[in-house]
Motif scaffolding. Structure first.
Motif, PDB file in Angstrom:
ATOM      1  N   PHE A  26       4.432  50.264  73.557  1.00  0.00           N
ATOM      2  CA  PHE A  26       5.070  49.894  74.822  1.00  0.00           C
ATOM      3  C   PHE A  26       4.348  48.718  75.477  1.00  0.00           C
ATOM      4  O   PHE A  26       4.966  47.726  75.857  1.00  0.00           O
ATOM      5  CB  PHE A  26       5.111  51.098  75.776  1.00  0.00           C
ATOM      6  N   ILE A  27       3.031  48.836  75.596  1.00  0.00           N
ATOM      7  CA  ILE A  27       2.254  47.792  76.269  1.00  0.00           C
ATOM      8  C   ILE A  27       2.322  46.484  75.491  1.00  0.00           C
ATOM      9  O   ILE A  27       2.513  45.417  76.080  1.00  0.00           O
ATOM     10  CB  ILE A  27       0.809  48.268  76.508  1.00  0.00           C
ATOM     11  N   ASN A  28       2.178  46.546  74.157  1.00  0.00           N
ATOM     12  CA  ASN A  28       2.287  45.322  73.343  1.00  0.00           C
ATOM     13  C   ASN A  28       3.622  44.635  73.573  1.00  0.00           C
ATOM     14  O   ASN A  28       3.684  43.411  73.722  1.00  0.00           O
ATOM     15  CB  ASN A  28       2.102  45.626  71.863  1.00  0.00           C
ATOM     16  N   LYS A  29       4.680  45.418  73.593  1.00  0.00           N
ATOM     17  CA  LYS A  29       6.028  44.854  73.784  1.00  0.00           C
ATOM     18  C   LYS A  29       6.130  44.168  75.143  1.00  0.00           C
ATOM     19  O   LYS A  29       6.667  43.060  75.244  1.00  0.00           O
ATOM     20  CB  LYS A  29       7.065  45.965  73.671  1.00  0.00           C
ATOM     21  N   GLU A  30       5.595  44.800  76.153  1.00  0.00           N
ATOM     22  CA  GLU A  30       5.731  44.283  77.511  1.00  0.00           C
ATOM     23  C   GLU A  30       4.816  43.100  77.827  1.00  0.00           C
ATOM     24  O   GLU A  30       5.202  42.215  78.584  1.00  0.00           O
ATOM     25  CB  GLU A  30       5.496  45.410  78.524  1.00  0.00           C
ATOM     26  N   VAL A  31       3.601  43.090  77.303  1.00  0.00           N
ATOM     27  CA  VAL A  31       2.664  42.014  77.663  1.00  0.00           C
ATOM     28  C   VAL A  31       2.592  40.901  76.629  1.00  0.00           C
ATOM     29  O   VAL A  31       1.956  39.877  76.886  1.00  0.00           O
ATOM     30  CB  VAL A  31       1.249  42.556  77.980  1.00  0.00           C
ATOM     31  N   SER A  32       3.250  41.084  75.494  1.00  0.00           N
ATOM     32  CA  SER A  32       3.207  40.039  74.462  1.00  0.00           C
ATOM     33  C   SER A  32       3.804  38.727  74.962  1.00  0.00           C
ATOM     34  O   SER A  32       3.387  37.659  74.529  1.00  0.00           O
ATOM     35  CB  SER A  32       3.926  40.495  73.191  1.00  0.00           C
ATOM     36  N   LYS A  33       4.731  38.803  75.904  1.00  0.00           N
ATOM     37  CA  LYS A  33       5.334  37.574  76.445  1.00  0.00           C
ATOM     38  C   LYS A  33       4.317  36.723  77.208  1.00  0.00           C
ATOM     39  O   LYS A  33       4.544  35.554  77.466  1.00  0.00           O
ATOM     40  CB  LYS A  33       6.543  37.907  77.316  1.00  0.00           C
ATOM     41  N   TYR A  34       3.179  37.328  77.557  1.00  0.00           N
ATOM     42  CA  TYR A  34       2.111  36.594  78.231  1.00  0.00           C
ATOM     43  C   TYR A  34       0.990  36.221  77.272  1.00  0.00           C
ATOM     44  O   TYR A  34      -0.020  35.643  77.679  1.00  0.00           O
ATOM     45  CB  TYR A  34       1.532  37.427  79.388  1.00  0.00           C
ATOM     46  N   GLY A  35       1.131  36.602  76.006  1.00  0.00           N
ATOM     47  CA  GLY A  35       0.107  36.304  75.019  1.00  0.00           C
ATOM     48  C   GLY A  35      -1.037  37.295  75.015  1.00  0.00           C
ATOM     49  O   GLY A  35      -2.134  37.000  74.543  1.00  0.00           O
ATOM     50  N   ILE A  36      -0.791  38.491  75.560  1.00  0.00           N
ATOM     51  CA  ILE A  36      -1.814  39.530  75.640  1.00  0.00           C
ATOM     52  C   ILE A  36      -1.403  40.674  74.716  1.00  0.00           C
ATOM     53  O   ILE A  36      -0.221  40.946  74.550  1.00  0.00           O
ATOM     54  CB  ILE A  36      -1.931  40.064  77.085  1.00  0.00           C
ATOM     55  N   SER A  37      -2.394  41.366  74.152  1.00  0.00           N
ATOM     56  CA  SER A  37      -2.114  42.553  73.345  1.00  0.00           C
ATOM     57  C   SER A  37      -2.624  43.784  74.089  1.00  0.00           C
ATOM     58  O   SER A  37      -3.377  43.672  75.047  1.00  0.00           O
ATOM     59  CB  SER A  37      -2.788  42.455  71.979  1.00  0.00           C
ATOM     60  N   SER A  38      -2.226  44.950  73.606  1.00  0.00           N
ATOM     61  CA  SER A  38      -2.674  46.190  74.249  1.00  0.00           C
ATOM     62  C   SER A  38      -4.197  46.318  74.180  1.00  0.00           C
ATOM     63  O   SER A  38      -4.808  46.916  75.061  1.00  0.00           O
ATOM     64  CB  SER A  38      -2.002  47.408  73.622  1.00  0.00           C
ATOM     65  N   GLY A  39      -4.818  45.733  73.155  1.00  0.00           N
ATOM     66  CA  GLY A  39      -6.268  45.787  73.034  1.00  0.00           C
ATOM     67  C   GLY A  39      -6.989  44.982  74.105  1.00  0.00           C
ATOM     68  O   GLY A  39      -8.124  45.288  74.463  1.00  0.00           O
ATOM     69  N   VAL A 109       1.432  42.421  85.130  1.00  0.00           N
ATOM     70  CA  VAL A 109       0.564  43.290  84.332  1.00  0.00           C
ATOM     71  C   VAL A 109       0.486  44.677  84.971  1.00  0.00           C
ATOM     72  O   VAL A 109       0.599  45.693  84.281  1.00  0.00           O
ATOM     73  CB  VAL A 109      -0.839  42.656  84.158  1.00  0.00           C
ATOM     74  N   PHE A 110       0.334  44.724  86.282  1.00  0.00           N
ATOM     75  CA  PHE A 110       0.294  46.020  86.960  1.00  0.00           C
ATOM     76  C   PHE A 110       1.652  46.721  86.890  1.00  0.00           C
ATOM     77  O   PHE A 110       1.712  47.959  86.849  1.00  0.00           O
ATOM     78  CB  PHE A 110      -0.198  45.890  88.397  1.00  0.00           C
ATOM     79  N   ASP A 111       2.748  45.960  86.856  1.00  0.00           N
ATOM     80  CA  ASP A 111       4.078  46.565  86.673  1.00  0.00           C
ATOM     81  C   ASP A 111       4.174  47.282  85.333  1.00  0.00           C
ATOM     82  O   ASP A 111       4.759  48.358  85.238  1.00  0.00           O
ATOM     83  CB  ASP A 111       5.183  45.506  86.764  1.00  0.00           C
ATOM     84  N   VAL A 112       3.595  46.689  84.288  1.00  0.00           N
ATOM     85  CA  VAL A 112       3.587  47.318  82.965  1.00  0.00           C
ATOM     86  C   VAL A 112       2.850  48.649  83.037  1.00  0.00           C
ATOM     87  O   VAL A 112       3.330  49.670  82.522  1.00  0.00           O
ATOM     88  CB  VAL A 112       2.954  46.393  81.898  1.00  0.00           C
ATOM     89  N   LEU A 113       1.708  48.670  83.691  1.00  0.00           N
ATOM     90  CA  LEU A 113       0.937  49.902  83.839  1.00  0.00           C
ATOM     91  C   LEU A 113       1.736  50.946  84.621  1.00  0.00           C
ATOM     92  O   LEU A 113       1.808  52.111  84.226  1.00  0.00           O
ATOM     93  CB  LEU A 113      -0.392  49.614  84.531  1.00  0.00           C
ATOM     94  N   ARG A 114       2.367  50.529  85.718  1.00  0.00           N
ATOM     95  CA  ARG A 114       3.180  51.463  86.513  1.00  0.00           C
ATOM     96  C   ARG A 114       4.344  52.005  85.693  1.00  0.00           C
ATOM     97  O   ARG A 114       4.650  53.197  85.745  1.00  0.00           O
ATOM     98  CB  ARG A 114       3.685  50.772  87.785  1.00  0.00           C
TER      99      ARG A 114
END
Length: 145
Positions: A26-39, A109-114
């Motif tokens: 889920f997190i990878n899918k959501e933050v990948s558009k910013y160039g960030i991974s779940s790690g 990023v905080f929206d992804v966490l929420r």
């Protein structure tokens, strides 16, 4: 006997593992558009929580070894989300600061966490959610490996 047998067949770790894997997807899918991974996600969150924290504090807070922390922060630095600056009082230590690029996506990023927190707790009552939070914290605090 049935209760004992059922208890022996329960594998809490299986569910924790599933949550971890599903959360990573889920997190990878959501933050990948910013160039960030779940790690890298949780490291960036820690810097959002306290900008200017040193690497060692981040490692301790996340309960992750220093080498993994250094690699994740190096990647975030290469991507332009953070800068690392030698601590003026302890040259062996790096302080970690957000860049404007990171600040621009903070709310996203905080929206992804929420959203993830909502997904994993939507079938729970408020009391169950509070109990789950306390139990997971208790289990994590009890394991020192």
């Amino acid at each position: 006997m049935n209760n004992e047998k059922r208890r022996d067949n329960r594998h809490i770790g299986k569910y924790i593992s599933q949550l971890y894997r599903k959360g990573s997807v889920f997190i990878n899918k959501e933050v990948s558009k910013y160039g960030i991974s779940s790690g890298q996600f949780m490291f960036l969150l820690e810097v959002y929580i306290q900008d200017g924290r040193n690497q060692e504090e981040i490692s301790e807070k996340l309960k992750i070894d220093k080498g993994t922390t250094a690699r994740a922060l190096k990647k975030l630095e290469e991507q332009g989300f953070i800068t690392r600056v030698k601590d003026e009082y302890d040259k062996r230590s790096n302080k970690v600061y957000l860049t404007d690029k990171a600040k621009e996506i903070r709310e996203n990023v905080f929206d992804v966490l929420r959203d993830w927190n909502h997904m994993i707790s939507q079938s729970l009552t408020e009391e169950e959610e509070e109990a789950m939070d306390k139990l997971l914290e208790k289990v994590c605090n009890n394991i020192n490996i």
